[in-house]
Design a protein around this motif. Structure first.
Motif, short mmCIF file in Angstrom:
data_model
loop_
_atom_site.label_atom_id
_atom_site.label_comp_id
_atom_site.label_asym_id
_atom_site.label_seq_id
_atom_site.Cartn_x
_atom_site.Cartn_y
_atom_site.Cartn_z
N ALA A 242 34.42 17.07 34.54
CA ALA A 242 33.63 18.28 34.33
C ALA A 242 34.20 19.05 33.17
O ALA A 242 35.35 18.83 32.76
CB ALA A 242 33.62 19.14 35.59
N ALA A 243 33.39 19.97 32.64
CA ALA A 243 33.86 20.84 31.55
C ALA A 243 34.65 21.99 32.16
O ALA A 243 34.12 23.05 32.47
CB ALA A 243 32.68 21.36 30.75
N GLY A 244 35.94 21.77 32.38
CA GLY A 244 36.77 22.76 33.03
C GLY A 244 37.49 23.67 32.06
O GLY A 244 37.26 23.65 30.85
N ILE A 245 38.38 24.50 32.59
CA ILE A 245 39.19 25.42 31.81
C ILE A 245 40.61 25.38 32.35
O ILE A 245 40.90 24.74 33.36
CB ILE A 245 38.65 26.87 31.88
CG1 ILE A 245 38.57 27.35 33.34
CG2 ILE A 245 37.31 26.99 31.20
CD1 ILE A 245 38.13 28.80 33.46
N ASN A 246 41.50 26.08 31.68
CA ASN A 246 42.87 26.23 32.18
C ASN A 246 42.90 27.49 33.03
O ASN A 246 43.07 28.59 32.53
CB ASN A 246 43.85 26.33 31.02
CG ASN A 246 45.30 26.40 31.51
OD1 ASN A 246 45.56 26.28 32.71
ND2 ASN A 246 46.22 26.58 30.60
N GLY A 247 42.72 27.32 34.33
CA GLY A 247 42.65 28.46 35.24
C GLY A 247 43.70 28.45 36.31
O GLY A 247 43.52 29.07 37.36
N GLN A 248 44.83 27.78 36.07
CA GLN A 248 45.86 27.64 37.09
C GLN A 248 46.82 28.83 37.10
O GLN A 248 47.08 29.43 36.07
CB GLN A 248 46.67 26.36 36.85
CG GLN A 248 45.83 25.09 36.85
CD GLN A 248 46.63 23.90 36.40
OE1 GLN A 248 47.36 23.31 37.19
NE2 GLN A 248 46.50 23.54 35.14
N MET A 249 47.34 29.13 38.28
CA MET A 249 48.38 30.14 38.40
C MET A 249 49.73 29.50 38.10
O MET A 249 50.01 28.38 38.55
CB MET A 249 48.39 30.74 39.81
CG MET A 249 49.48 31.78 40.02
SD MET A 249 49.53 32.46 41.71
CE MET A 249 48.13 33.57 41.66
N SER A 250 50.57 30.22 37.39
CA SER A 250 51.90 29.69 37.06
C SER A 250 52.83 29.76 38.27
O SER A 250 52.59 30.51 39.23
CB SER A 250 52.51 30.48 35.90
OG SER A 250 53.02 31.72 36.36
N GLU A 251 53.89 28.99 38.19
CA GLU A 251 54.88 28.99 39.27
C GLU A 251 55.58 30.35 39.41
O GLU A 251 55.90 30.78 40.51
CB GLU A 251 55.92 27.90 39.02
CG GLU A 251 55.46 26.50 39.35
CD GLU A 251 55.26 26.32 40.85
OE1 GLU A 251 56.21 25.98 41.56
OE2 GLU A 251 54.12 26.55 41.31
N MET A 252 55.81 31.04 38.31
CA MET A 252 56.47 32.35 38.39
C MET A 252 55.58 33.38 39.07
O MET A 252 56.06 34.18 39.88
CB MET A 252 56.89 32.80 36.99
CG MET A 252 58.12 32.06 36.50
SD MET A 252 58.68 32.55 34.85
CE MET A 252 57.53 31.65 33.84
N HIS A 253 54.29 33.35 38.77
CA HIS A 253 53.37 34.26 39.44
C HIS A 253 53.26 33.92 40.93
O HIS A 253 53.21 34.82 41.78
CB HIS A 253 52.00 34.21 38.79
CG HIS A 253 51.96 34.86 37.44
ND1 HIS A 253 52.14 34.17 36.27
CD2 HIS A 253 51.76 36.15 37.07
CE1 HIS A 253 52.06 34.99 35.24
NE2 HIS A 253 51.82 36.21 35.70
N ALA A 254 53.22 32.64 41.24
CA ALA A 254 53.13 32.24 42.65
C ALA A 254 54.39 32.64 43.42
O ALA A 254 54.31 33.08 44.57
CB ALA A 254 52.90 30.73 42.75
N ALA A 255 55.56 32.49 42.78
CA ALA A 255 56.80 32.88 43.44
C ALA A 255 56.82 34.38 43.72
O ALA A 255 57.21 34.83 44.81
CB ALA A 255 57.99 32.49 42.56
N LEU A 256 56.37 35.17 42.74
CA LEU A 256 56.29 36.62 42.97
C LEU A 256 55.32 36.91 44.11
O LEU A 256 55.57 37.80 44.95
CB LEU A 256 55.85 37.33 41.70
CG LEU A 256 55.70 38.85 41.79
CD1 LEU A 256 57.01 39.51 42.21
CD2 LEU A 256 55.21 39.43 40.46
N GLY A 257 54.21 36.17 44.17
CA GLY A 257 53.25 36.36 45.26
C GLY A 257 53.85 36.12 46.62
O GLY A 257 53.54 36.83 47.59
#
Length: 388
Positions: A242-257
């Motif tokens: 599919a015609a996707g995008i780069n929409g992933q959360m980074s590991e640093m943001h996830a760790a803060l979450g």
């Protein structure tokens, strides 16, 4: 190089550009931050693994933890809430028209425009700020494909009425739930309604990863599709499905979450205390209308909006300026309406009367509300509003 400092850039108050210059002494929003030492072990693991993104271990842990905490299934993390809206809209392969509200931050409507969908604005319920279900049905045309309501201020939409309309006409319902993290009605998460709900983890939201978002999907197949779309549309390493995008959360943001989630309930207690003080002190101020809280709601107390009507001696705009002059950053939410911005005001639906939305946009003022807001500042804000 001229040696001159860079020009100051307006920072955003979640909807309107603030004046140039230093940040007010009392900002509109301020995130609760975990102790830096608590974050350090997470950073050491990231440095050790060398994995900064790509749905790594902290990303997977946060998705699972959020599903458990929120009582939902099929939650997909995203880079931010706007990307989440884009992914949700594209996951359903929509075209044509989408009915939505003019009374929201413009990212709601921008997601439609970026998805090549035509926004159709309808009026709101003046008591809640949410879409009026009867106005939705009146705006449906043969080109209508979906409804995009907003749980404004975290106040739940009339999901029963909206879903009934959607079922009759075969429409998808995608909720902009940016304000609604942790909100439930009668013990059921507000995120469990509709075909999808999109969260924002922006720094001004009650739950934040610094930046980030999530899409909660009713159908696990939609989550799988979003998982592909947020990773450039890849299946495996070589197949582009599919015609996707780069929409992933980074590991640093996830760790803060993960750290933020551990302290979220504690933060909500403090938010509730501040909201309770505002409510008690402002309830009898002439010209100030408070927003109701349903008896079966679990609120996240992310926002404290008040409506300033003509009976208030100062009026909304003068009161806004009074607070800003004292270094207190309030927010005129939904001002101007999305339908009145140059980008969208030429749409046929933007030229409709929309009386309730226009009236509320001229009255609304959101007060600072966050856990580290001092009691003395809360009392000062109350005094400034009470002056008339």
């Amino acid at each position: 190089m001229s040696g001159l400092p860079p020009s100051p850039t307006p920072y955003m108050i979640l909807g309107e550009a603030a004046p140039l210059g230093a940040r007010p002494s009392t900002p509109f929003a301020q995130p609760s931050m975990p102790p830096l030492e608590a974050f350090r072990p997470y950073l050491e693991q990231i440095w050790s693994s060398g994995r900064l993104t790509g749905c790594g271990p902290f990303h997977e842990q946060l998705e699972t933890a959020l599903e458990h905490y929120l009582g939902v299934e099929n939650l997909a993390l995203t880079a931010n809430g706007t990307i989440g809206l884009l992914l949700a809209l594209n996951a359903f392969d929509l075209d044509g028209e989408v009915i939505t509200t003019p009374f929201s931050f413009v990212s709601t409507v921008h997601a439609l425009r970026w998805s090549r969908l035509k926004p159709v604005f309808v009026d709101i319920d003046p008591l809640t700020g949410n879409l009026d279900p009867s106005a939705i049905e009146a705006a449906i045309s043969p080109r209508t494909r979906a409804i995009l309501p907003v749980h404004c201020f975290g106040h739940p939409c009339d999901t029963t009425a909206i879903n009934e309309v959607a079922d009759i006409y075969g429409l998808k319902v995608i909720y902009d739930a940016a304000h609604a993290f942790g909100v439930s009605v009668s013990g059921r998460s507000i995120l469990s309604h509709g075909d999808a709900s999109v969260l924002s983890f922006h720094a001004a939201m009650p739950f934040t990863c610094g930046e980030g978002g999530a899409v909660v999907c009713a159908d696990p197949r939609v989550k799988r599709r979003i998982g592909r779309l947020r990773n450039f549309g890849l299946v495996g390493t070589t197949t582009v499905a599919a015609a996707g995008i780069n929409g992933q959360m980074s590991e640093m943001h996830a760790a803060l979450g993960l750290l933020q989630l551990a302290q979220f309930d504690h933060a909500i207690v403090r938010r509730e205390q501040i909201a309770g003080r505002y409510r008690a002190a402002l309830a009898d101020i002439r010209g100030v209308r408070l927003f109701g809280v349903g008896p079966q709601w679990r609120s996240n107390h992310g926002f404290f909006p008040i409506a300033i009507n003509d009976e208030h001696q100062a009026g909304r705009n003068q009161l806004y300026e009074r607070l800003m002059d004292q270094g207190i950053e309030a927010r005129r939410y939904g001002f101007p309406l999305a339908s009145e911005t140059p980008v969208y005001r030429d749409l046929p639906s933007a030229r409709a009367e929309l009386p309730h939305a226009r009236s509320l946009a001229k009255q609304i003022l959101c007060l600072p509300l966050y856990p580290c807001l001092p009691d003395a500042t809360v009392e000062r804000i109350i005094a400034l509003i009470s002056e008339g």
